[in-house]
Write a protein that holds these residues in place. Structure first.
Motif, PDB file in Angstrom:
ATOM      1  N   PRO B 119       0.823  -1.225   0.000  1.00  0.00           N
ATOM      2  CA  PRO B 119       0.000   0.000   0.000  1.00  0.00           C
ATOM      3  C   PRO B 119       0.854   1.272   0.000  1.00  0.00           C
ATOM      4  CG  PRO B 119      -0.851  -1.591   1.585  1.00  0.00           C
ATOM      5  CD  PRO B 119       0.466  -2.119   1.117  1.00  0.00           C
ATOM      6  N   THR B 120       1.934   1.277   0.786  1.00  0.00           N
ATOM      7  CA  THR B 120       2.789   2.473   0.848  1.00  0.00           C
ATOM      8  C   THR B 120       3.487   2.697  -0.492  1.00  0.00           C
ATOM      9  OG1 THR B 120       3.205   1.895   3.153  1.00  0.00           O
ATOM     10  CG2 THR B 120       4.601   3.609   2.198  1.00  0.00           C
ATOM     11  N   ALA B 121       4.063   1.643  -1.041  1.00  0.00           N
ATOM     12  CA  ALA B 121       4.784   1.771  -2.317  1.00  0.00           C
ATOM     13  C   ALA B 121       3.831   2.205  -3.425  1.00  0.00           C
ATOM     14  CB  ALA B 121       5.439   0.443  -2.672  1.00  0.00           C
ATOM     15  N   GLY B 122       2.598   1.729  -3.371  1.00  0.00           N
ATOM     16  CA  GLY B 122       1.617   2.106  -4.388  1.00  0.00           C
ATOM     17  C   GLY B 122       1.289   3.589  -4.333  1.00  0.00           C
ATOM     18  N   ARG B 123       1.260   4.132  -3.122  1.00  0.00           N
ATOM     19  CA  ARG B 123       0.935   5.558  -2.972  1.00  0.00           C
ATOM     20  C   ARG B 123       2.103   6.450  -3.369  1.00  0.00           C
ATOM     21  NH1 ARG B 123      -1.750   3.750   1.746  1.00  0.00           N
ATOM     22  NH2 ARG B 123       0.105   4.166   2.988  1.00  0.00           N
ATOM     23  N   LYS B 124       3.317   5.998  -3.079  1.00  0.00           N
ATOM     24  CA  LYS B 124       4.492   6.856  -3.285  1.00  0.00           C
ATOM     25  C   LYS B 124       5.020   6.866  -4.714  1.00  0.00           C
ATOM     26  CE  LYS B 124       6.453   7.127   1.317  1.00  0.00           C
ATOM     27  NZ  LYS B 124       7.510   6.678   2.214  1.00  0.00           N
ATOM     28  N   GLY B 125       4.992   5.744  -5.362  1.00  0.00           N
ATOM     29  CA  GLY B 125       5.653   5.630  -6.667  1.00  0.00           C
ATOM     30  C   GLY B 125       4.775   6.088  -7.815  1.00  0.00           C
ATOM     31  N   SER B 126       5.370   6.037  -9.003  1.00  0.00           N
ATOM     32  CA  SER B 126       4.619   6.431 -10.193  1.00  0.00           C
ATOM     33  C   SER B 126       3.796   5.264 -10.747  1.00  0.00           C
ATOM     34  CB  SER B 126       5.596   6.926 -11.265  1.00  0.00           C
ATOM     35  OG  SER B 126       6.539   5.909 -11.541  1.00  0.00           O
ATOM     36  N   ARG B 127       4.106   4.061 -10.280  1.00  0.00           N
ATOM     37  CA  ARG B 127       3.372   2.892 -10.772  1.00  0.00           C
ATOM     38  C   ARG B 127       2.109   2.669  -9.955  1.00  0.00           C
ATOM     39  NH1 ARG B 127       6.680  -0.856 -13.757  1.00  0.00           N
ATOM     40  NH2 ARG B 127       8.841  -0.165 -13.806  1.00  0.00           N
ATOM     41  N   SER B 128       1.147   1.973 -10.560  1.00  0.00           N
ATOM     42  CA  SER B 128      -0.085   1.663  -9.835  1.00  0.00           C
ATOM     43  C   SER B 128       0.216   0.612  -8.770  1.00  0.00           C
ATOM     44  CB  SER B 128      -1.128   1.118 -10.803  1.00  0.00           C
ATOM     45  OG  SER B 128      -0.728  -0.167 -11.243  1.00  0.00           O
ATOM     46  N   THR B 129      -0.672   0.509  -7.783  1.00  0.00           N
ATOM     47  CA  THR B 129      -0.487  -0.482  -6.715  1.00  0.00           C
ATOM     48  C   THR B 129      -0.390  -1.890  -7.305  1.00  0.00           C
ATOM     49  OG1 THR B 129      -1.715   0.933  -5.212  1.00  0.00           O
ATOM     50  CG2 THR B 129      -1.476  -1.370  -4.570  1.00  0.00           C
ATOM     51  N   CYS B 130      -1.238  -2.184  -8.289  1.00  0.00           N
ATOM     52  CA  CYS B 130      -1.218  -3.531  -8.900  1.00  0.00           C
ATOM     53  C   CYS B 130       0.123  -3.791  -9.593  1.00  0.00           C
ATOM     54  CB  CYS B 130      -2.354  -3.688  -9.903  1.00  0.00           C
ATOM     55  SG  CYS B 130      -3.956  -3.787  -9.114  1.00  0.00           S
ATOM     56  N   ALA B 131       0.657  -2.760 -10.240  1.00  0.00           N
ATOM     57  CA  ALA B 131       1.942  -2.926 -10.935  1.00  0.00           C
ATOM     58  C   ALA B 131       3.062  -3.157  -9.927  1.00  0.00           C
ATOM     59  CB  ALA B 131       2.240  -1.702 -11.789  1.00  0.00           C
ATOM     60  N   VAL B 132       3.050  -2.400  -8.841  1.00  0.00           N
ATOM     61  CA  VAL B 132       4.076  -2.577  -7.802  1.00  0.00           C
ATOM     62  C   VAL B 132       3.984  -3.984  -7.226  1.00  0.00           C
ATOM     63  CG1 VAL B 132       4.787  -1.846  -5.490  1.00  0.00           C
ATOM     64  CG2 VAL B 132       4.174  -0.130  -7.188  1.00  0.00           C
TER      65      VAL B 132
END
Lengths: 52, 321
Positions: B119-132
């Protein structure tokens, strides 16, 4: 559920039999299985969460 | 309803095979399907070390279970994604299963071992949560397999997953992806060979249910009459048709598959054509109407285009808002 076949109960509920498993007393039953008034059934949707 | 194999009372129907089974025979048939798929796609051999990716759901647990039953050298890999209560419950179910079957389990936790959760990586990065999430799984599975000396990674994708991916790639014109989609993906540098199962979701769920591992006519009728009655009472649905299509596509050569996909997406009204063709192959529908006109088997491409009032350009139209 009344003295009816599983199929009739699912029809009444508007549920496609191919999308669910029906369980009575912990055991799977087919759509042709007759149910008694006293039976309780669980209708469990068949879904997939995706990968792994 | 009787079991097709032993004639005892059936507890589950498998519509794709027009069959019903009792508990014991269903599990037997399930095992046979797995053995056949392993052989047919040359997935792995006796003695190979298999790392099975476990989510804690019915698909991956049933895969792990059946591979253990068949005597393979198989280890589970659970990846903690840090998705709140969902990950906690999945982890607990996986550990309980491993203990029950006395099976080896490797646990990797993204937060503990890599310093982030999904959830954190999905919010921070440019990629979607599903992609992360997908990228993280792919990386961790391969790394764990390479470091642990495993020969193959097995995932619990079922035939419904494959059909959904195939449909998505067909609609998006991703013929390269379609060519790559396969029950067995060969290994390459940095990537371990990956295999997927080919059983429909309801079959898999039925097996999980039968084994308590879920978590979360008349004789006087002629064969023809019985078939007709069955067809009348059980009209084929789109899912069944598409699953059959997916099986055929996944079994053929990648280049053939790519060509077939090209033909589908290059035709006018690809979706109608796809379903009509598969409905015919499945034997469920003789002709299907569209716009009040009946499509005929021998209709030419131009007639079809006229029928659908479509332009010759087969490229999918995109709307820009």
């Amino acid at each position: 559920v009344g003295d009816r076949a599983v199929r009739a109960v699912l029809d009444e509920l508007g549920v496609n039999p191919d999308t669910v498993l029906v369980i009575r007393a912990g055991e799977l039953v087919t759509r042709e299985t007759r149910l008694d008034d006293a039976d309780e059934i669980e209708v469990r949707p068949v879904i997939s969460g995706g990968a792994a | 309803m009787k079991c097709n194999r032993c004639r005892g009372p059936a507890v589950i129907e498998v519509r794709r095979h027009n069959a019903a089974y009792c508990k014991g025979c269903f599990i037997h048939v399930f095992h046979e399907q797995v053995k056949r798929a392993i052989r047919q796609h040359d997935m792995f051999a006796e003695g190979d070390r298999i790392l099975v990716a476990i989510s804690g759901g019915k698909d991956s647990l049933a895969l792990w279970d059946v591979l253990l039953d068949l005597g393979y050298d198989v280890t589970g890999l659970y990846l903690g994604l840090g998705i709140g209560g969902y990950s906690d419950r999945s982890g607990d179910t996986t550990k309980a299963f491993a203990a029950e079957r006395d099976a080896e389990l490797i646990v990797v936790d993204l937060e503990r071992d890599y310093g982030y959760d999904i959830p954190t990586a999905g919010r921070k990065g440019s990629r979607s949560t599903c992609a992360v999430c997908g990228l993280s799984k792919r990386y961790v599975f391969n790394r764990a397999a390479l470091e642990g000396g495993f020969d193959v990674i097995a995932t619990g994708h079922n035939l419904d997953d494959e059909a959904a991916t195939l449909l998505g790639n067909t609609l998006r014109w991703q013929t390269e992806y379609i060519a790559r989609q396969s029950p067995a993906l060969p290994g390459k540098e940095g990537m371990v060979q990956t295999i997927e199962r080919q059983i429909r979701d309801d079959d898999r769920q039925g097996k999980a249910r039968q084994e308590g591992k879920e978590n979360h006519e008349a004789a006087t009728l002629t064969v023809k009459e019985r078939q007709w009655n069955h067809r009348r009472q059980n009209p084929p649905d789109v899912g069944d048709r598409f699953a059959k299509f997916a099986v055929r596509m996944l079994r053929c050569d990648p280049e053939e598959r790519k060509e077939e996909a090209h033909q589908i997406v290059s035709s006018p009204a690809p979706i109608d054509r796809l379903f009509i063709r598969n409905a015919r192959r499945a034997g469920g529908v003789r002709n299907q109407t569209s716009g009040g006109h009946e499509l005929e088997r021998g209709q030419s491409q131009a007639q079809r285009a006229e029928h659908y009032h479509l332009h010759e350009d087969p490229a999918p139209r995109r709307s820009i808002n």
